[in-house]
Design a protein around this motif. Structure first.
Motif, PDB file in Angstrom:
ATOM      1  N   ASN A 144       0.684  -1.027   0.095  1.00  0.00           N
ATOM      2  CA  ASN A 144      -0.038  -0.082   0.163  1.00  0.00           C
ATOM      3  C   ASN A 144       0.590   1.259  -0.253  1.00  0.00           C
ATOM      4  N   LEU A 145       2.026   1.270   0.988  1.00  0.00           N
ATOM      5  CA  LEU A 145       3.033   2.368   0.585  1.00  0.00           C
ATOM      6  C   LEU A 145       3.530   2.192  -0.404  1.00  0.00           C
ATOM      7  N   PHE A 146       4.279   1.607  -1.010  1.00  0.00           N
ATOM      8  CA  PHE A 146       4.730   1.725  -3.188  1.00  0.00           C
ATOM      9  C   PHE A 146       3.562   1.794  -3.139  1.00  0.00           C
ATOM     10  N   LYS A 147       2.424   1.544  -3.502  1.00  0.00           N
ATOM     11  CA  LYS A 147       1.129   1.426  -4.365  1.00  0.00           C
ATOM     12  C   LYS A 147       0.854   3.118  -4.202  1.00  0.00           C
ATOM     13  N   ASN A 148       0.803   4.183  -3.134  1.00  0.00           N
ATOM     14  CA  ASN A 148       0.427   5.643  -2.184  1.00  0.00           C
ATOM     15  C   ASN A 148       1.512   5.949  -3.124  1.00  0.00           C
ATOM     16  N   LEU A 149       2.934   5.938  -3.361  1.00  0.00           N
ATOM     17  CA  LEU A 149       4.126   6.785  -3.377  1.00  0.00           C
ATOM     18  C   LEU A 149       4.483   6.560  -4.940  1.00  0.00           C
ATOM     19  N   VAL A 150       3.936   5.389  -5.612  1.00  0.00           N
ATOM     20  CA  VAL A 150       4.028   5.641  -6.587  1.00  0.00           C
ATOM     21  C   VAL A 150       2.856   6.863  -7.749  1.00  0.00           C
ATOM     22  N   ARG A 159       1.223  11.346 -10.534  1.00  0.00           N
ATOM     23  CA  ARG A 159       0.736  12.365 -10.519  1.00  0.00           C
ATOM     24  C   ARG A 159       0.757  13.722 -11.091  1.00  0.00           C
ATOM     25  N   SER A 160       2.873  13.626 -10.520  1.00  0.00           N
ATOM     26  CA  SER A 160       3.025  14.564 -10.424  1.00  0.00           C
ATOM     27  C   SER A 160       4.459  15.290 -10.656  1.00  0.00           C
ATOM     28  N   ASN A 161       3.954  14.436 -12.348  1.00  0.00           N
ATOM     29  CA  ASN A 161       5.524  14.993 -13.158  1.00  0.00           C
ATOM     30  C   ASN A 161       5.836  15.824 -13.439  1.00  0.00           C
ATOM     31  N   SER A 162       7.182  16.060 -13.597  1.00  0.00           N
ATOM     32  CA  SER A 162       8.014  17.816 -14.240  1.00  0.00           C
ATOM     33  C   SER A 162       7.041  18.692 -13.187  1.00  0.00           C
ATOM     34  N   ARG A 163       7.605  18.072 -12.050  1.00  0.00           N
ATOM     35  CA  ARG A 163       7.524  18.963 -10.683  1.00  0.00           C
ATOM     36  C   ARG A 163       8.931  18.912 -10.144  1.00  0.00           C
ATOM     37  N   SER A 205      12.524  16.934  -3.926  1.00  0.00           N
ATOM     38  CA  SER A 205      13.340  16.128  -3.035  1.00  0.00           C
ATOM     39  C   SER A 205      13.282  15.409  -2.405  1.00  0.00           C
ATOM     40  N   ALA A 206      13.886  14.727  -2.121  1.00  0.00           N
ATOM     41  CA  ALA A 206      13.486  13.051  -1.199  1.00  0.00           C
ATOM     42  C   ALA A 206      13.134  13.198   0.029  1.00  0.00           C
ATOM     43  N   LYS A 207      13.546  14.394   0.572  1.00  0.00           N
ATOM     44  CA  LYS A 207      12.961  14.899   2.038  1.00  0.00           C
ATOM     45  C   LYS A 207      11.163  15.394   1.753  1.00  0.00           C
ATOM     46  N   SER A 208      11.080  15.832   0.505  1.00  0.00           N
ATOM     47  CA  SER A 208       9.713  17.025   0.379  1.00  0.00           C
ATOM     48  C   SER A 208       8.494  15.772   0.222  1.00  0.00           C
ATOM     49  N   ILE A 209       9.205  14.631  -0.673  1.00  0.00           N
ATOM     50  CA  ILE A 209       8.044  13.037  -0.926  1.00  0.00           C
ATOM     51  C   ILE A 209       8.190  12.720   0.067  1.00  0.00           C
ATOM     52  N   HIS A 210       9.287  12.373   1.188  1.00  0.00           N
ATOM     53  CA  HIS A 210       8.951  11.525   2.187  1.00  0.00           C
ATOM     54  C   HIS A 210       7.790  12.916   3.561  1.00  0.00           C
ATOM     55  N   ASP A 211       7.349  13.933   3.689  1.00  0.00           N
ATOM     56  CA  ASP A 211       7.072  14.238   3.594  1.00  0.00           C
ATOM     57  C   ASP A 211       4.937  14.294   4.036  1.00  0.00           C
ATOM     58  N   TYR A 212       5.403  13.956   2.048  1.00  0.00           N
ATOM     59  CA  TYR A 212       3.668  13.735   1.448  1.00  0.00           C
ATOM     60  C   TYR A 212       3.573  12.663   1.983  1.00  0.00           C
ATOM     61  N   VAL A 213       4.625  11.732   2.045  1.00  0.00           N
ATOM     62  CA  VAL A 213       4.250   9.942   2.262  1.00  0.00           C
ATOM     63  C   VAL A 213       3.376   9.855   3.874  1.00  0.00           C
ATOM     64  N   ILE A 245      11.912   5.857   0.947  1.00  0.00           N
ATOM     65  CA  ILE A 245      11.672   6.137  -0.017  1.00  0.00           C
ATOM     66  C   ILE A 245      12.634   6.841  -1.660  1.00  0.00           C
ATOM     67  N   MET A 246      13.835   6.487  -1.308  1.00  0.00           N
ATOM     68  CA  MET A 246      15.485   6.834  -2.139  1.00  0.00           C
ATOM     69  C   MET A 246      15.332   4.890  -2.755  1.00  0.00           C
ATOM     70  N   LYS A 247      14.711   4.109  -2.323  1.00  0.00           N
ATOM     71  CA  LYS A 247      14.716   2.576  -2.637  1.00  0.00           C
ATOM     72  C   LYS A 247      13.761   2.758  -3.690  1.00  0.00           C
ATOM     73  N   TYR A 248      12.502   3.178  -2.617  1.00  0.00           N
ATOM     74  CA  TYR A 248      11.280   3.094  -4.161  1.00  0.00           C
ATOM     75  C   TYR A 248      11.224   3.610  -5.244  1.00  0.00           C
ATOM     76  N   LEU A 249      11.659   5.147  -5.338  1.00  0.00           N
ATOM     77  CA  LEU A 249      12.494   5.947  -6.339  1.00  0.00           C
ATOM     78  C   LEU A 249      13.084   5.158  -6.993  1.00  0.00           C
ATOM     79  N   GLY A 250      14.449   4.220  -6.303  1.00  0.00           N
ATOM     80  CA  GLY A 250      15.717   3.617  -7.771  1.00  0.00           C
ATOM     81  C   GLY A 250      14.640   2.746  -8.302  1.00  0.00           C
ATOM     82  N   TYR A 251      13.455   2.031  -7.599  1.00  0.00           N
ATOM     83  CA  TYR A 251      13.009   0.799  -8.448  1.00  0.00           C
ATOM     84  C   TYR A 251      12.087   1.490 -10.045  1.00  0.00           C
TER      85      TYR A 251
END
Length: 397
Positions: free
Chosen positions: A204-210, A215-219, A222-230, A242-248
């Motif tokens: 669920n965490l991974f799908k929410n992050l994806v 949905r937020s392309n062209s923006r 930072s890893a911190k901003s994504i982490h704060d949102y999630v 977060i960094m690991k999932y973005l790497g995938y």
């Protein structure tokens, strides 16, 4: 299917080389078709060709490791140089060792894969200088027009802005069928290729992050901003996760990150990147009630069109003002702003203000979907419909 000469011409000079030819890109972007087109060219001079598609169960069930692959090739080749075509080879255990061995014995190897690990780790370290790689992407608009003619269809710029350039979708007549195909492709890539491959437990965490990222392309992120949102919207997680999932997502070519270049410090900023989707369909599939994000999709499309034109690209921080792209070819710099429209005064001032203090030797370009020409003495306005047909940024000057 159209002939994708843009990619094939880059591979052609290596046909007889002992370098391993690695063709990569997101699933269903057309790698297999390009492989077949290369194979067709080579078949005009020889029939000493072996093709194996490792997504075909008849192949993968019988060739299960490196030794089985080498044995199969040795028993099926003919005398003289043999051309090997391995499609989605990364699914085979030990494929790296097989390729390293085969290239030594008068074989010319062509392989495809939809995971960037083909180009990382021990394999490429050991093969330094012994392979060449080629990145394939979904259709740009020039290719869409060519394929549409073949299919006797008309594809509008707006259709491209919403549903992107995955080749297979153009074979379906209705938007409902195209959406169903793209949804299935999305599920295949996200669930089969990532959740199953990496054994992600926090699905669920991974799908929410994806969903958030696509949905937020062209923006800028930072890893911190994504982490704060999630963390705020869903559940707790670490920045490392977060960094690991973005790497995938990057490994599967679903997203690409572009680093920001600072005019003030004259260097790349390591902490902030801009993320672009491999195809704008990933954004549109996640938009409710057909409220599509045409503004950010337009920028996403310009990004891929510039890459197709073979420009090197950065996001540019003009002392606090973001310029969407610094595109470079040789010693030429192009500063590019992208907007859906600058008809309103606020949008006009914002986009033109971004170019303030940019040197006069560099081209300053504004790309919008407006019909009116907003060019000034210092900024060149290019209508989107014209930009999509250009081969380079100097065309039509």
């Amino acid at each position: 299917m159209i002939y994708r000469e843009h990619y094939i011409q880059s591979v052609r000079e290596f046909y007889d080389s002992d370098l391993i030819k690695i063709i990569t890109g997101i699933r269903r972007c057309g790698k297999s078709v390009i492989l077949e087109q290369i194979m067709q060219e080579i078949s005009e001079k020889t029939d000493n060709i072996i093709y194996l598609n490792f997504e075909d169960k008849r192949i993968s069930a019988n060739i299960t490791d490196e030794n089985a692959l080498i044995s199969y090739v040795e028993s099926h080749r003919k005398v003289g140089k043999c051309y090997l075509f391995f499609d989605e080879v990364q699914t085979l255990d030990g494929w790296q060792n097989a390729c390293k061995t085969l290239r030594l014995y008068d074989y010319s190897l062509f392989i495809t894969g939809s995971n960037s690990k083909l180009l990382s780790g021990e394999f490429t370290k050991e093969l330094s200088g012994r392979y060449v790689s080629f990145r394939v992407r979904p259709f740009v608009y020039k290719e869409i027009i060519e394929y549409a003619k073949e299919l006797k269809k008309e594809i509008t710029v707006t259709d491209y802005l919403i549903w992107g350039g995955f080749p297979k979708r153009f074979e379906f007549d209705s938007i409902e069928a195209q959406r169903r195909y793209l949804n299935d492709l999305d599920d295949t890539i996200i669930i089969n290729d990532l959740i199953h491959r990496y054994r992600i437990r926090k699905e669920n965490l991974f799908k929410n992050l994806v969903n958030y990222i696509l949905r937020s392309n062209s923006r800028i992120f930072s890893a911190k901003s994504i982490h704060d949102y999630v963390k705020k919207e869903h559940e707790s997680c670490s920045v490392n996760t977060i960094m690991k999932y973005l790497g995938y997502l990057e490994e599967a070519y679903i997203i690409e990150s572009v680093r920001q270049y600072s005019a003030k410090t004259k260097k790349l900023l390591n902490f902030y990147t801009k993320i672009y989707n491999a195809d704008v369909a990933f954004n549109s599939l996640r938009c409710p009630d057909n409220r599509f994000d045409l503004t950010h999709n337009l920028e996403n499309i310009v990004y891929h069109e510039l890459l197709y034109m073979k420009y090197d690209i950065w996001v540019y921080n003009n002392t606090g003002r973001e310029i969407d792209f610094l595109a470079r070819s040789g010693n030429k710099n192009y500063f590019i702003q992208v907007a859906y429209s600058v008809a309103e005064e606020k949008a006009y001032n914002r986009e033109f203000e971004a170019f303030k203090n940019i040197d006069s030797l560099s081209q300053k370009i504004l790309i919008t979907n407006d019909e009116i020409d907003y060019s000034t003495s210092t900024v060149r306005h290019i209508r989107l419909k014209n930009f999509l047909l250009m081969n380079d940024l100097d065309e039509g000057r």
